[in-house]
Structure formats: structure tokens, C-alpha cells
Design a protein around this motif. Structure first.
Motif, mmCIF file in Angstrom:
data_model
loop_
_atom_site.group_PDB
_atom_site.id
_atom_site.type_symbol
_atom_site.label_atom_id
_atom_site.label_comp_id
_atom_site.label_asym_id
_atom_site.label_seq_id
_atom_site.Cartn_x
_atom_site.Cartn_y
_atom_site.Cartn_z
ATOM 1 N N LEU A 264 0.863 -1.185 0.000
ATOM 2 C CA LEU A 264 0.000 0.000 0.000
ATOM 3 C C LEU A 264 0.897 1.231 0.000
ATOM 4 O O LEU A 264 1.764 1.377 0.870
ATOM 5 C CB LEU A 264 -0.902 0.017 1.240
ATOM 6 C CG LEU A 264 -2.162 -0.862 1.225
ATOM 7 C CD1 LEU A 264 -1.812 -2.335 1.183
ATOM 8 C CD2 LEU A 264 -3.041 -0.561 2.444
ATOM 9 N N THR A 265 0.693 2.099 -0.989
ATOM 10 C CA THR A 265 1.520 3.306 -1.105
ATOM 11 C C THR A 265 0.637 4.529 -1.284
ATOM 12 O O THR A 265 -0.502 4.437 -1.753
ATOM 13 C CB THR A 265 2.476 3.204 -2.311
ATOM 14 O OG1 THR A 265 1.711 2.988 -3.501
ATOM 15 C CG2 THR A 265 3.462 2.063 -2.133
ATOM 16 N N LEU B 278 3.341 0.544 3.069
ATOM 17 C CA LEU B 278 2.945 -0.443 4.067
ATOM 18 C C LEU B 278 2.859 -1.789 3.363
ATOM 19 O O LEU B 278 2.088 -1.958 2.422
ATOM 20 C CB LEU B 278 1.588 -0.080 4.676
ATOM 21 C CG LEU B 278 1.008 -1.060 5.697
ATOM 22 C CD1 LEU B 278 1.869 -1.088 6.958
ATOM 23 C CD2 LEU B 278 -0.430 -0.691 6.042
ATOM 24 N N CYS B 279 3.676 -2.738 3.799
ATOM 25 C CA CYS B 279 3.699 -4.067 3.186
ATOM 26 C C CYS B 279 3.048 -5.066 4.135
ATOM 27 O O CYS B 279 3.418 -5.136 5.319
ATOM 28 C CB CYS B 279 5.141 -4.477 2.887
ATOM 29 S SG CYS B 279 5.281 -6.018 1.947
ATOM 30 N N LEU B 280 2.067 -5.828 3.639
ATOM 31 C CA LEU B 280 1.291 -6.731 4.483
ATOM 32 C C LEU B 280 1.134 -8.101 3.844
ATOM 33 O O LEU B 280 1.243 -8.257 2.619
ATOM 34 C CB LEU B 280 -0.101 -6.147 4.748
ATOM 35 C CG LEU B 280 -0.183 -4.825 5.511
ATOM 36 C CD1 LEU B 280 -1.607 -4.283 5.459
ATOM 37 C CD2 LEU B 280 0.276 -4.996 6.951
ATOM 38 N N ASN B 281 0.847 -9.079 4.689
ATOM 39 C CA ASN B 281 0.456 -10.406 4.222
ATOM 40 C C ASN B 281 -0.983 -10.292 3.713
ATOM 41 O O ASN B 281 -1.890 -9.992 4.489
ATOM 42 C CB ASN B 281 0.548 -11.408 5.375
ATOM 43 C CG ASN B 281 0.152 -12.814 4.987
ATOM 44 O OD1 ASN B 281 -0.839 -13.029 4.296
ATOM 45 N ND2 ASN B 281 0.904 -13.787 5.449
ATOM 46 N N ARG C 208 6.626 0.984 8.110
ATOM 47 C CA ARG C 208 5.719 1.016 9.257
ATOM 48 C C ARG C 208 5.696 -0.351 9.930
ATOM 49 O O ARG C 208 5.828 -1.388 9.279
ATOM 50 C CB ARG C 208 4.313 1.394 8.797
ATOM 51 C CG ARG C 208 4.280 2.732 8.054
ATOM 52 C CD ARG C 208 2.893 3.007 7.482
ATOM 53 N NE ARG C 208 2.924 4.159 6.598
ATOM 54 C CZ ARG C 208 2.869 5.417 7.009
ATOM 55 N NH1 ARG C 208 2.774 5.673 8.298
ATOM 56 N NH2 ARG C 208 2.901 6.408 6.150
ATOM 57 N N GLY C 209 5.494 -0.330 11.255
ATOM 58 C CA GLY C 209 5.528 -1.587 11.985
ATOM 59 C C GLY C 209 4.193 -2.288 12.078
ATOM 60 O O GLY C 209 4.128 -3.517 12.006
ATOM 61 N N ALA D 185 3.248 -5.314 10.045
ATOM 62 C CA ALA D 185 3.736 -5.129 8.677
ATOM 63 C C ALA D 185 4.895 -6.082 8.402
ATOM 64 O O ALA D 185 5.557 -6.587 9.319
ATOM 65 C CB ALA D 185 4.179 -3.685 8.480
ATOM 66 N N VAL D 186 5.106 -6.342 7.114
ATOM 67 C CA VAL D 186 6.233 -7.158 6.671
ATOM 68 C C VAL D 186 7.357 -6.216 6.256
ATOM 69 O O VAL D 186 7.140 -5.332 5.419
ATOM 70 C CB VAL D 186 5.838 -8.077 5.493
ATOM 71 C CG1 VAL D 186 7.045 -8.882 5.025
ATOM 72 C CG2 VAL D 186 4.683 -8.986 5.905
#
Length: 422
Positions: A318-319, A362-365, A395-396, A417-418
Motif C-alpha cells: 500500500l503506497t 505499508l507491506c502486508l500479508n 511502518r511496523g 507489517a512485513v
């Protein structure tokens, strides 16, 4: 002579003596519920595959007990007057025999077929057939239920339970995290789960069992597998759920749930799942992004499918785009291909400092994110984003709620976050 008499008395005690008359539907429902305490695979131990039938007057108590897990289930069934005695029978065989003896009818007709039990023989108007019996001495005593402390609406309890179950840890590396934390404080019940990568928390209103003085908090962490089976088995239940929970810091080893005529006692897991509040990211310098749930669900689903098509690890990115939009894209393994990828554009309502995402992705599963999105009912969800970690540009955590308030509206879901190494 004395030894012979003792042997004769023991044999008499072991013989099945139960007698009752009820309907096949009521008996099968009780057997389905009591299966919750039995191992999923058929055990070679009669004790772990048996059911105790105890009849008195116009009532039958159907009970199972799993000493290893400290789980037990007892269900009350209405019977014709004159019932009495007790028998320990093979649970799986009895269930199959009742179903087979009433077969050849529609489900509604089969449920109304009268069944009589005498010792270890089951009879219908058409047939009589024996069921394997075991000595009553080999059946462990069913533990007493934990004292009730609160009552909640049954359908709401089961709905909220279904929302938190996806975050239960699937393996038993950390046994506590295979459970659901159930807490009762004042006028509400809180359900909480985590697998270390996400945490789900749901709350619902509750009524105290009585108006007396009580501790500030009652709680227990119980195995999520049992609660998942209860939610599945009781999905159409419309009544109240009564909760028997130990007081905080109590050494009581179990908790009890009462649903209608079913009394389900579950062994506690050691420890306490931390509160979500303790894990919330600092809101200072953060943002709140409101987005249509259907739109972000479609974008995440699409991105996950594209990761699979490209042979990349399943991750979604997500950007920020501009003052009122974000982009959702697959996080590809190749830096060159990632730079050429343009994600799906989503409109957002942004509150907080700066443009959406603060130029920090933001990188997520995606599977975890979809589980979280599915649990919400509202058309819109809010992503609560902390400020990027100093110097990392990443981001955490992100908190999902149904409104712009971080307190949520009965349900909150926290995702870790990943962190991608580039």
C-alpha cells in the motif's frame, strides 16, 4: 465365598442399566454436541471414545469427558417419564446406529422417530439392535462446571467468536496462542486472539449472573479448536450463552460455557494473552485512512493473485498517491518489475498529518489482511497508521477498525507489517 460375591457385585455394577424413551433427533443432537470433547480421530482407548448416559425421571444426561484436555460436555435431553439407570456406550457406534436405524426417511421424519434404550439395546418401532457397552468404572468422572459469572446474547457471542478465530495460532509451538482469551469485566465480555503476526479483539455487552460483590475481572484462555467446533455446531443457536470463568489470578483449571441444554467445560491454557491496547502503535504523527471495504478487498485479492502469477512471495504493498488516494499493488520479488508496476487506485478519507501514507509504504500479508477485512460488517473500514519508524521509511503495524476512532465499535484487528529487505 466372599471373593465370589465381590466379583459378582462388580460385574453387576458394570452392566448397562439405562432406560429411557426420546426421539432420535434429540438424541443425535446431544451426541453431536458431546462429540466436542472427544478426540477428532477415533481412539483405541474406550474411555476416550465412550459416552455416559444417565437417566432420571423425565430427563437424560448425555456426557463425554477427555481427561487429557480436561474437556467435558454434558447435554440434557427430555425423555418420557420413568427413565432411570446409566450406561457407558461407544459414542461413535451409538451415533451411527441411531442414524442407521432411522434411515429411509426424510430428515424431518427421521428426527421424529421414537427411540427406546434399555441397557445397551436401542429400539425403534421397526428394529432393535445392541450397542457396544463399556464398564462404568472406566469412565472418568465429569468435572463440575465452573460457577457462572455472566450471560451474553448467543448469536452475538458466536458472531464475535467467528471474527477472532482466524487469528488463532495453527500449531502448538506456543500453546497459549492456540487459544482464545475470554474476559468478563463489569458489563462486557472481551474475546482476544493472536498468532504473533496479528491480533483480533471483539467485545460484546454482558449481564452479570447475579448482583453480588465480585472480583474486577474473570478470565480464561481456552483452546481455540474447541471453540471453533462449538461455533460450527451451534451456528443456528438463538438463545443465551452463560459463561463460567475463574476470577483473575485463580488457579481454577477450567472454564464453562452453557448453551441451552449443553454444558461445555473446557480446560484452560496456561498464561494470559496480552491486551490489544498494550500493543497499539503510537498514534502521534500517524494517520487514519477511511476506505471502502469492498474496493480494498478486491484490490488486495487481485494483488495476491498477481503475486502467484509472477511466482513472487504473497505480499501486498500500500503506497500513497496524492491527497485523497492510495494504491494497492503486488509486492514483486524483482525490483525492476516492481518499479514498472502501477497498483489499483483507491479513494480514501484521510485524517492526520500530511498526505496519505506519508510517502512511506505499508507491506502486508494479503491473506491476513483479507481475513481482517472479511470480519467487518460496515461498508467502510479505517486503517490507523503510525508514523514511519525513524530512518527505515517503513511502518511496523496497522490497526483496522470500523470507524475513525481507534477504540473501534466492538471489533478491532491489528496487523504487523512485513519488512522487506531491498
Amino acid at each position: 465365598m466372599s471373593e465370589q460375591n465381590t466379583t459378582t457385585e462388580s460385574a453387576a455394577q458394570a452392566e448397562p442399566t439405562v432406560r429411557f424413551a426420546t426421539t432420535s433427533g434429540d438424541l443425535l443432537t446431544a451426541l453431536s454436541l458431546t462429540a466436542l470433547a472427544l478426540p477428532p480421530e477415533r481412539s483405541s482407548s474406550p474411555e476416550l471414545g465412550s459416552v455416559m448416559l444417565t437417566a432420571t425421571g423425565s430427563q437424560l444426561k448425555v456426557s463425554t469427558h477427555n481427561p487429557a484436555l480436561r474437556d467435558s460436555v454434558s447435554v440434557l435431553v427430555a425423555t418420557e417419564p420413568g427413565s432411570g439407570g446409566h450406561s457407558v456406550l461407544d459414542h461413535q457406534e451409538l451415533q451411527k446406529v441411531v442414524a442407521a436405524a432411522t434411515s429411509g426417511r426424510t430428515p424431518a421424519q427421521a428426527a421424529r422417530v421414537p427411540v427406546d434404550m434399555a441397557g445397551a439395546c436401542l429400539s425403534t418401532p421397526d428394529i432393535t439392535i445392541p450397542v457396544t457397552a463399556y464398564p462404568a468404572e472406566g469412565f472418568s468422572e465429569v468435572p463440575s462446571p465452573v460457577a457462572m459469572v455472566a450471560t451474553v446474547d448467543g448469536p452475538e457471542f458466536l458472531r464475535q467468536l467467528a471474527r477472532v478465530l482466524p487469528a488463532v495460532m495453527k500449531d502448538d509451538v506456543l500453546p497459549l496462542l492456540t487459544g482464545v482469551q475470554i474476559e468478563y469485566t463489569k458489563d462486557q465480555v472481551c474475546l482476544r486472539t493472536t498468532d504473533r503476526y496479528r491480533m483480533a479483539e471483539a467485545t460484546l455487552p454482558a449481564q452479570p449472573w447475579d448482583g453480588g460483590t465480585s472480583p474486577d475481572r474473570y478470565e480464561a484462555a481456552v483452546w481455540g479448536g474447541t471453540l471453533r467446533n462449538i461455533a460450527k455446531q451451534m451456528r443456528n443457536y438463538k438463545g443465551l450463552v452463560s459463561l463460567g470463568l475463574p476470577a483473575a489470578e485463580s488457579a481454577e483449571p477450567q472454564a464453562t460455557l452453557c448453551l441451552g441444554g449443553a454444558e461445555i467445560t473446557i480446560g484452560r491454557l496456561e498464561g494470559r494473552i496480552p491486551t490489544l491496547r498494550a500493543l497499539l502503535p503510537n498514534a502521534d504523527g500517524g494517520q487514519r485512512l477511511g476506505v471502502e471495504r469492498a474496493a480494498i478487498t478486491q484490490a488486495v485479492t487481485r494483488s495476491m493473485a498477481l503475486c502467484k502469477a509472477k511466482g513472487s512471495d504473497p505480499l501486498v504493498l500500500l503506497t500513497g498517491h496524492d491527497g485523497g488516494h492510495i494504491r494497492v499493488a503486488p509486492a514483486l520479488d524483482s525490483v525492476e518489475e516492481q518499479n514498472q508496476t502501477v497498483g489499483s487506485l483507491l479513494s480514501v478519507e484521510c485524517e492526520g498529518v500530511g498526505a496519505p501514507m506519508h510517502s512511506a509504504p505499508l507491506c502486508l500479508n494479503p491473506a491476513y489482511l483479507l481475513d481482517a477485512l472479511k470480519a467487518f460488517d460496515d461498508d467502510r473500514v479505517t486503517l490507523h497508521l503510525p508514523a514511519p519508524k525513524g530512518g527505515t521509511g517503513q511502518r511496523g503495524k496497522v490497526l483496522l477498525t470500523s470507524g475513525m476512532d481507534a477504540a473501534g465499535d466492538g471489533y478491532r484487528h491489528l496487523l504487523c507489517a512485513v519488512h522487506r529487505l531491498r
